[in-house]
Design a protein around this motif. Structure first.
Motif, PDB file in Angstrom:
ATOM      1  N   SER A 129      13.488  16.765  -3.462  1.00 21.78           N
ATOM      2  CA  SER A 129      12.722  17.419  -4.521  1.00 21.78           C
ATOM      3  C   SER A 129      11.323  16.810  -4.562  1.00 21.78           C
ATOM      4  N   PRO A 130      10.339  17.479  -5.202  1.00 24.92           N
ATOM      5  CA  PRO A 130       8.986  16.911  -5.288  1.00 24.92           C
ATOM      6  C   PRO A 130       8.963  15.507  -5.898  1.00 24.92           C
ATOM      7  N   VAL A 131       9.775  15.274  -6.934  1.00 30.60           N
ATOM      8  CA  VAL A 131       9.802  13.957  -7.569  1.00 30.60           C
ATOM      9  C   VAL A 131      10.298  12.896  -6.585  1.00 30.60           C
ATOM     10  N   LEU A 132      11.374  13.204  -5.865  1.00 28.77           N
ATOM     11  CA  LEU A 132      11.895  12.269  -4.874  1.00 28.77           C
ATOM     12  C   LEU A 132      10.879  12.015  -3.764  1.00 28.77           C
ATOM     13  N   LEU A 133      10.163  13.056  -3.339  1.00 30.63           N
ATOM     14  CA  LEU A 133       9.157  12.908  -2.287  1.00 30.63           C
ATOM     15  C   LEU A 133       8.024  11.989  -2.729  1.00 30.63           C
ATOM     16  N   VAL A 134       7.582  12.126  -3.978  1.00 30.25           N
ATOM     17  CA  VAL A 134       6.524  11.259  -4.505  1.00 30.25           C
ATOM     18  C   VAL A 134       7.006   9.809  -4.544  1.00 30.25           C
ATOM     19  N   ILE A 135       8.257   9.607  -4.984  1.00 35.39           N
ATOM     20  CA  ILE A 135       8.821   8.247  -5.049  1.00 35.39           C
ATOM     21  C   ILE A 135       8.936   7.644  -3.649  1.00 35.39           C
ATOM     22  N   ILE A 136       9.450   8.441  -2.688  1.00 36.76           N
ATOM     23  CA  ILE A 136       9.548   7.968  -1.300  1.00 36.76           C
ATOM     24  C   ILE A 136       8.160   7.601  -0.769  1.00 36.76           C
ATOM     25  N   GLY A 137       7.177   8.458  -1.054  1.00 39.44           N
ATOM     26  CA  GLY A 137       5.808   8.200  -0.618  1.00 39.44           C
ATOM     27  C   GLY A 137       5.229   6.944  -1.245  1.00 39.44           C
ATOM     28  N   LEU A 138       5.483   6.759  -2.545  1.00 36.27           N
ATOM     29  CA  LEU A 138       4.957   5.594  -3.262  1.00 36.27           C
ATOM     30  C   LEU A 138       5.504   4.296  -2.671  1.00 36.27           C
ATOM     31  N   VAL A 139       6.814   4.239  -2.480  1.00 34.94           N
ATOM     32  CA  VAL A 139       7.448   3.037  -1.929  1.00 34.94           C
ATOM     33  C   VAL A 139       6.991   2.799  -0.490  1.00 34.94           C
ATOM     34  N   THR A 140       6.974   3.883   0.297  1.00 36.61           N
ATOM     35  CA  THR A 140       6.543   3.766   1.694  1.00 36.61           C
ATOM     36  C   THR A 140       5.101   3.290   1.786  1.00 36.61           C
ATOM     37  N   GLY A 141       4.220   3.870   0.990  1.00 36.95           N
ATOM     38  CA  GLY A 141       2.810   3.494   1.004  1.00 36.95           C
ATOM     39  C   GLY A 141       2.596   2.054   0.598  1.00 36.95           C
ATOM     40  N   LEU A 142       3.312   1.618  -0.451  1.00 41.17           N
ATOM     41  CA  LEU A 142       3.161   0.250  -0.947  1.00 41.17           C
ATOM     42  C   LEU A 142       3.610  -0.765   0.103  1.00 41.17           C
ATOM     43  N   VAL A 143       4.824  -0.589   0.629  1.00 40.32           N
ATOM     44  CA  VAL A 143       5.369  -1.538   1.609  1.00 40.32           C
ATOM     45  C   VAL A 143       4.579  -1.500   2.913  1.00 40.32           C
ATOM     46  N   SER A 144       4.205  -0.297   3.346  1.00 46.88           N
ATOM     47  CA  SER A 144       3.511  -0.152   4.630  1.00 46.88           C
ATOM     48  C   SER A 144       2.122  -0.769   4.582  1.00 46.88           C
ATOM     49  N   ALA A 145       1.381  -0.550   3.497  1.00 46.34           N
ATOM     50  CA  ALA A 145       0.050  -1.147   3.376  1.00 46.34           C
ATOM     51  C   ALA A 145       0.153  -2.660   3.250  1.00 46.34           C
ATOM     52  N   PHE A 146       1.189  -3.127   2.577  1.00 51.67           N
ATOM     53  CA  PHE A 146       1.410  -4.567   2.437  1.00 51.67           C
ATOM     54  C   PHE A 146       1.673  -5.204   3.803  1.00 51.67           C
ATOM     55  N   MET A 147       2.371  -4.459   4.694  1.00 51.50           N
ATOM     56  CA  MET A 147       2.759  -5.004   5.996  1.00 51.50           C
ATOM     57  C   MET A 147       1.810  -4.615   7.126  1.00 51.50           C
ATOM     58  N   GLY A 148       0.970  -3.601   6.897  1.00 53.54           N
ATOM     59  CA  GLY A 148       0.081  -3.135   7.959  1.00 53.54           C
ATOM     60  C   GLY A 148       0.767  -2.270   8.980  1.00 53.54           C
ATOM     61  N   ILE A 149       1.767  -1.477   8.539  1.00 49.27           N
ATOM     62  CA  ILE A 149       2.512  -0.601   9.453  1.00 49.27           C
ATOM     63  C   ILE A 149       2.326   0.857   9.055  1.00 49.27           C
ATOM     64  N   GLY A 150       2.732   1.758   9.948  1.00 52.01           N
ATOM     65  CA  GLY A 150       2.516   3.191   9.713  1.00 52.01           C
ATOM     66  C   GLY A 150       3.480   3.831   8.743  1.00 52.01           C
ATOM     67  N   GLY A 151       4.628   3.239   8.533  1.00 50.03           N
ATOM     68  CA  GLY A 151       5.549   3.768   7.531  1.00 50.03           C
ATOM     69  C   GLY A 151       6.719   4.565   8.063  1.00 50.03           C
ATOM     70  N   GLY A 152       6.712   4.882   9.358  1.00 49.13           N
ATOM     71  CA  GLY A 152       7.786   5.686   9.927  1.00 49.13           C
ATOM     72  C   GLY A 152       9.145   5.027   9.831  1.00 49.13           C
ATOM     73  N   ALA A 153       9.184   3.682   9.958  1.00 52.08           N
ATOM     74  CA  ALA A 153      10.450   2.953   9.895  1.00 52.08           C
ATOM     75  C   ALA A 153      11.109   3.079   8.528  1.00 52.08           C
ATOM     76  N   LEU A 154      10.301   3.375   7.501  1.00 50.98           N
ATOM     77  CA  LEU A 154      10.828   3.537   6.145  1.00 50.98           C
ATOM     78  C   LEU A 154      11.027   5.001   5.788  1.00 50.98           C
ATOM     79  N   MET A 155      10.025   5.815   6.101  1.00 51.82           N
ATOM     80  CA  MET A 155      10.037   7.205   5.648  1.00 51.82           C
ATOM     81  C   MET A 155      11.051   8.070   6.384  1.00 51.82           C
ATOM     82  N   VAL A 156      11.149   7.912   7.688  1.00 47.83           N
ATOM     83  CA  VAL A 156      12.059   8.769   8.464  1.00 47.83           C
ATOM     84  C   VAL A 156      13.513   8.613   8.007  1.00 47.83           C
ATOM     85  N   PRO A 157      14.046   7.380   7.901  1.00 44.45           N
ATOM     86  CA  PRO A 157      15.430   7.260   7.411  1.00 44.45           C
ATOM     87  C   PRO A 157      15.615   7.810   6.001  1.00 44.45           C
ATOM     88  N   ALA A 158      14.609   7.616   5.139  1.00 43.00           N
ATOM     89  CA  ALA A 158      14.713   8.101   3.757  1.00 43.00           C
ATOM     90  C   ALA A 158      14.778   9.623   3.706  1.00 43.00           C
TER      91      ALA A 158
END
Length: 255
Positions: A129-158
């Protein structure tokens, strides 16, 4: 340039984000060979890694767009969360004590490695759902920017967990990697703008010589990695690489 060559092959062969290799490698180069203090070298390594994802992400996203793997409904809602998450993640990484950032980075790398080794194919009964997508994006963006990674390792499984087609999940992650890189890089530039202790040719917390050297080679070797993946058992390779990540992260945690 050597780091970029390795990152390109691994990205093309295993579909992993380059930051898992770039950040530890740059941290060693900056501290051991350039004499940069850990308080500056850690955010420099992460910010530079994010910067390199911009060009490589554009190339990947363009390819997925041509293949019809970009679901705009998924992308737009994920991008909203990612934009905010990437800004927050970069600021946290730039302002926390460097030793804490290094320790948190190491633990997160081990968790990603564990997901690569043990990640299953189970799926949720709940549709996305849109709400779940925003939450997935928020978590992915936060962790990925913190680590300097593209986010695929988090977003694809989610996304796969919420029954999104795997090709669309990968395409979405490729595009969202650009959003993470743009907002995260801008946040790292702002955070390091007035720091007088950075080495020459730094643009905020982005070290331009390293970013240029990595991109020059990774753009070409990614194609080689993609060809290798067709000839080798990538499942085994991914698990071997995950084991390597555990060793690297333990070295960062304890060293």
């Amino acid at each position: 340039m050597v780091i970029g060559s390795v990152v390109g092959i691994l990205a093309g062969m295993l579909g992993i984000g380059g930051g898992l290799v770039i950040v530890p490698a740059l941290l060693i180069l900056l501290t051991e060979f350039q004499g940069v203090a850990l308080s500056e070298s850690m955010p420099l390594a992460i910010g530079t890694s994010l910067c390199t994802i911009i060009l490589t992400g554009m190339s990947s996203a363009r390819a997925h767009f041509k293949l019809g793997n970009l679901n705009l409904d998924i992308v737009k809602w994920c991008a909203v969360g990612i934009a905010f998450g990437a800004i927050i993640g970069a600021q946290v990484a730039a302002n926390l004590p460097a030793q804490q950032v290094k320790s948190i980075f190491s633990v997160l790398v081990m968790l990603i490695a564990a997901q690569m080794i043990f990640g299953g194919q189970r799926k949720s009964e709940q549709r996305i759902s849109p709400v779940l997508l925003v939450i997935i994006g928020l978590v992915t963006g936060l962790v990925s920017a913190f680590m300097g990674i593209g986010g695929g390792a988090l977003m694809v499984p989610a996304l796969i967990w919420f029954r999104v087609d795997i090709k669309q999940a990968i395409g979405c992650a490729a595009f969202c990697g650009i959003v993470i890189a743009l907002f995260g890089s801008a946040s790292f530039i702002q955070a390091g703008w007035d720091n007088p202790n950075l080495p020459d040719w730094s643009f905020g917390y982005i070290y331009l010589p390293a970013a240029a050297g990595i991109v020059i080679t990774s753009v070409f070797t990614a194609k080689l990695g993609a060809k290798i993946s067709h000839r080798l058992n990538t499942v085994v390779l991914k698990r071997v690489f995950a084991g390597f990540l555990v060793i690297v992260s333990l070295r960062m945690l304890l060293g």
